[in-house]
Design a protein around this motif. Structure first.
Motif, PDB file in Angstrom:
ATOM      1  N   THR A 192      38.382  -0.825  27.655  1.00 29.87           N
ATOM      2  CA  THR A 192      39.075  -2.118  27.775  1.00 29.87           C
ATOM      3  C   THR A 192      38.174  -3.297  27.393  1.00 29.87           C
ATOM      4  OG1 THR A 192      38.392  -2.442  30.070  1.00 29.87           O
ATOM      5  CG2 THR A 192      40.419  -1.193  29.716  1.00 29.87           C
ATOM      6  N   GLY A 193      36.906  -2.997  27.043  1.00 29.90           N
ATOM      7  CA  GLY A 193      35.953  -4.081  26.796  1.00 29.90           C
ATOM      8  C   GLY A 193      35.707  -4.351  25.320  1.00 29.90           C
ATOM      9  N   ASP A 194      34.897  -5.395  25.062  1.00 31.00           N
ATOM     10  CA  ASP A 194      34.563  -5.801  23.703  1.00 31.00           C
ATOM     11  C   ASP A 194      33.162  -5.291  23.345  1.00 31.00           C
ATOM     12  OD1 ASP A 194      33.877  -7.055  21.373  1.00 31.00           O
ATOM     13  OD2 ASP A 194      33.986  -9.101  22.146  1.00 31.00           O
ATOM     14  N   PRO A 195      33.064  -4.306  22.444  1.00 21.90           N
ATOM     15  CA  PRO A 195      31.762  -3.712  22.124  1.00 21.90           C
ATOM     16  C   PRO A 195      30.839  -4.642  21.333  1.00 21.90           C
ATOM     17  CG  PRO A 195      33.501  -2.738  20.763  1.00 21.90           C
ATOM     18  CD  PRO A 195      34.176  -3.647  21.736  1.00 21.90           C
ATOM     19  N   GLN A 196      31.416  -5.757  20.828  1.00 22.76           N
ATOM     20  CA  GLN A 196      30.620  -6.684  20.009  1.00 22.76           C
ATOM     21  C   GLN A 196      30.020  -7.832  20.827  1.00 22.76           C
ATOM     22  OE1 GLN A 196      30.886  -6.418  16.447  1.00 22.76           O
ATOM     23  NE2 GLN A 196      32.202  -4.624  16.657  1.00 22.76           N
ATOM     24  N   ASP A 238      33.005  -5.608  29.168  1.00 21.23           N
ATOM     25  CA  ASP A 238      32.336  -5.903  27.890  1.00 21.23           C
ATOM     26  C   ASP A 238      30.925  -5.314  27.853  1.00 21.23           C
ATOM     27  OD1 ASP A 238      34.604  -7.218  27.113  1.00 21.23           O
ATOM     28  OD2 ASP A 238      33.813  -9.249  27.437  1.00 21.23           O
ATOM     29  N   LEU A 239      30.229  -5.373  29.001  1.00 22.52           N
ATOM     30  CA  LEU A 239      28.885  -4.770  29.052  1.00 22.52           C
ATOM     31  C   LEU A 239      28.970  -3.256  28.857  1.00 22.52           C
ATOM     32  CD1 LEU A 239      27.280  -6.871  31.938  1.00 22.52           C
ATOM     33  CD2 LEU A 239      26.301  -6.595  29.643  1.00 22.52           C
ATOM     34  N   CYS A 240      29.963  -2.616  29.490  1.00 19.65           N
ATOM     35  CA  CYS A 240      30.156  -1.164  29.327  1.00 19.65           C
ATOM     36  C   CYS A 240      30.441  -0.830  27.867  1.00 19.65           C
ATOM     37  CB  CYS A 240      31.316  -0.660  30.194  1.00 19.65           C
ATOM     38  SG  CYS A 240      30.913  -0.582  31.943  1.00 19.65           S
ATOM     39  N   ALA A 241      31.337  -1.600  27.258  1.00 24.39           N
ATOM     40  CA  ALA A 241      31.713  -1.323  25.864  1.00 24.39           C
ATOM     41  C   ALA A 241      30.525  -1.525  24.931  1.00 24.39           C
ATOM     42  CB  ALA A 241      32.880  -2.224  25.460  1.00 24.39           C
ATOM     43  N   SER A 242      29.760  -2.612  25.160  1.00 23.26           N
ATOM     44  CA  SER A 242      28.613  -2.892  24.287  1.00 23.26           C
ATOM     45  C   SER A 242      27.530  -1.830  24.468  1.00 23.26           C
ATOM     46  CB  SER A 242      28.037  -4.282  24.589  1.00 23.26           C
ATOM     47  OG  SER A 242      29.026  -5.265  24.377  1.00 23.26           O
ATOM     48  N   PHE A 243      27.320  -1.401  25.727  1.00 20.48           N
ATOM     49  CA  PHE A 243      26.332  -0.354  26.011  1.00 20.48           C
ATOM     50  C   PHE A 243      26.756   0.965  25.338  1.00 20.48           C
ATOM     51  CE2 PHE A 243      25.533   3.399  28.690  1.00 20.48           C
ATOM     52  CZ  PHE A 243      24.151   3.482  28.592  1.00 20.48           C
TER      53      PHE A 243
END
Ligand code: KG4
Ligand code: ZN
Length: 356
Positions: A192-196, A238-243
């Motif tokens: 659900t997060g933003d990887p960028q 977003d932190l989860c997705a970016s990680f």
């Protein structure tokens, strides 16, 4: 050939009965896994003393259930296998001692299995793949790329310089206030997060050797989180997705290098095999598929319940060894540390290195 397998190296108490046909085909007759996750959750990780005690309490019942579900008696077994390491030594002692007792009483051969070897050979149980193949083993304790050339013939091509990938997932989750084990939680929120949103490093990217390093990435997540604290749900996602994206990019780059190294030394692998709990991650599996396709081979990822720790993989490794006449003495020692490339096909030196 019918083998009972026992697994107690970490926080799963597991036993299984597996059959190996003469043509090398495998069949799981039973596979009982009792997870201790609930007992360790409040500590955010596995507590060795709690794990060992829980294995003592549960193992007899788990073994009885495995035999019961398989519908076999001890006299019908061709051998008894147990993980003799590497792992938390208290748990390893419980499993190996139990296997020795069953083998002794029923006059069956004992096979002491290296836990990593069992992960490595699982794809032969499920998919009957030939040697040599390239193994990517990623769990809470291990991150390795291994050339699997035959039973007992393993060459480690890469390892991690610091944290294991699963450990990085677990530590990141803990830092963000998520539950244990962290991998599945991080994957769920990453969707659900933003990887960028956060520019995190891709450690070791482009290096010619295929080794890993994860601790810098974990620290980078912590610094980003501290900058924007207190964290909203969106920040955490977003932190989860970016990680996760940083891990996926890293796995892609490192495995590409690992498979390249494999091909130079041993030719095209019959498969790229994913094993260990981290192989459950769909984004990581996708990256591995791309690596395999590029290298002209296929990705073989055993079903989830056989990727994480279980008794079937120990029983299977036992059956593969028994088929070659490789057994162990009843005084074989449990080992906390036992690198895969020290597992020789001949079992001569196995009794000496106790408790290292
Ligand atoms: O192989 P395993 O069950 O146990 C050992 O460590 O031997 O692997 C457990 C590890 C944990 O660190 C867990 O967070 C990670 O595998 N894991 C995942 C996922 N599911 C489990 N990591 C990332 N994504 C997942 N979906
Ligand atoms: Zn494992």
């Amino acid at each position: 050939m019918i083998v009972l397998g026992i697994e107690t190296t970490c926080d799963e108490t597991a036993a299984a009965v597996v059959e190996r046909a003469d043509d090398g085909g495998g069949k799981i007759l039973s596979n009982i896994v009792l997870s201790q996750v609930g007992e360790h959750a409040e500590f955010g990780g596995v507590v060795p003393e709690i794990a060992a005690r829980a294995h003592v309490e549960a193992l007899d019942h788990v073994v009885a259930e495995a035999m019961n579900q398989a519908g076999r008696s001890y006299s019908e077994l061709d051998g008894v296998a147990a993980a003799a390491g590497p792992g938390l030594i208290g748990g390893v002692i419980v499993g190996l001692t139990t296997a020795k007792a069953i083998a002794l009483v029923n006059k069956k051969p004992l096979v002491a299995i290296n836990h990593l070897e069992a992960h490595a050979l699982t794809a032969r149980l499920t998919d009957n793949i030939p040697f040599p193949f390239c193994l990517f083993l990623a769990s809470g304790g291990h991150t390795q790329i291994v050339a699997v050339r035959g039973i007992g013939d393993y060459v480690r091509l890469a390892t991690t310089m610091d944290d294991a990938i699963g450990e990085a997932f677990d530590k990141t989750a803990k830092m963000l206030g998520l539950g244990y084990p962290g991998g599945p939680e991080v994957e769920r929120l990453a969707a659900t997060g933003d990887p960028q949103r956060f520019a995190l490093p891709r450690p070791m990217q482009g290096r010619p050797d295929p080794n890993f390093s994860l601790s810098g990435l974990k620290t980078a997540v912590r610094l980003e989180a501290e900058k924007i604290a207190p964290l909203s749900e969106r920040d955490i996602a977003d932190l989860c997705a970016s990680f996760q994206q940083a891990v996926v990019d890293t796995v892609f780059d490192r495995l590409r290098m690992g498979v390249r190294t494999f091909r130079i030394k041993y030719g095209t692998p019959s498969a790229l095999v994913a094993a260990g709990g981290v192989a459950a991650n769909q984004a990581i599996r996708k990256a591995l598929s791309r690596v395999a396709m590029e290298a002209g081979t296929e990705l073989v990822a055993p079903p989830l319940e056989l990727c994480t720790d279980n008794g079937a993989m120990i029983a299977w490794a036992g059956a593969e060894r028994l088929a070659l006449g490789l057994t162990d003495e009843l005084d074989v020692a449990p080992r906390a540390r036992w690198p895969l490339d020290e597992v020789a096909a001949a079992n001569a030196p196995r009794r000496t290195a106790a408790y290292k």
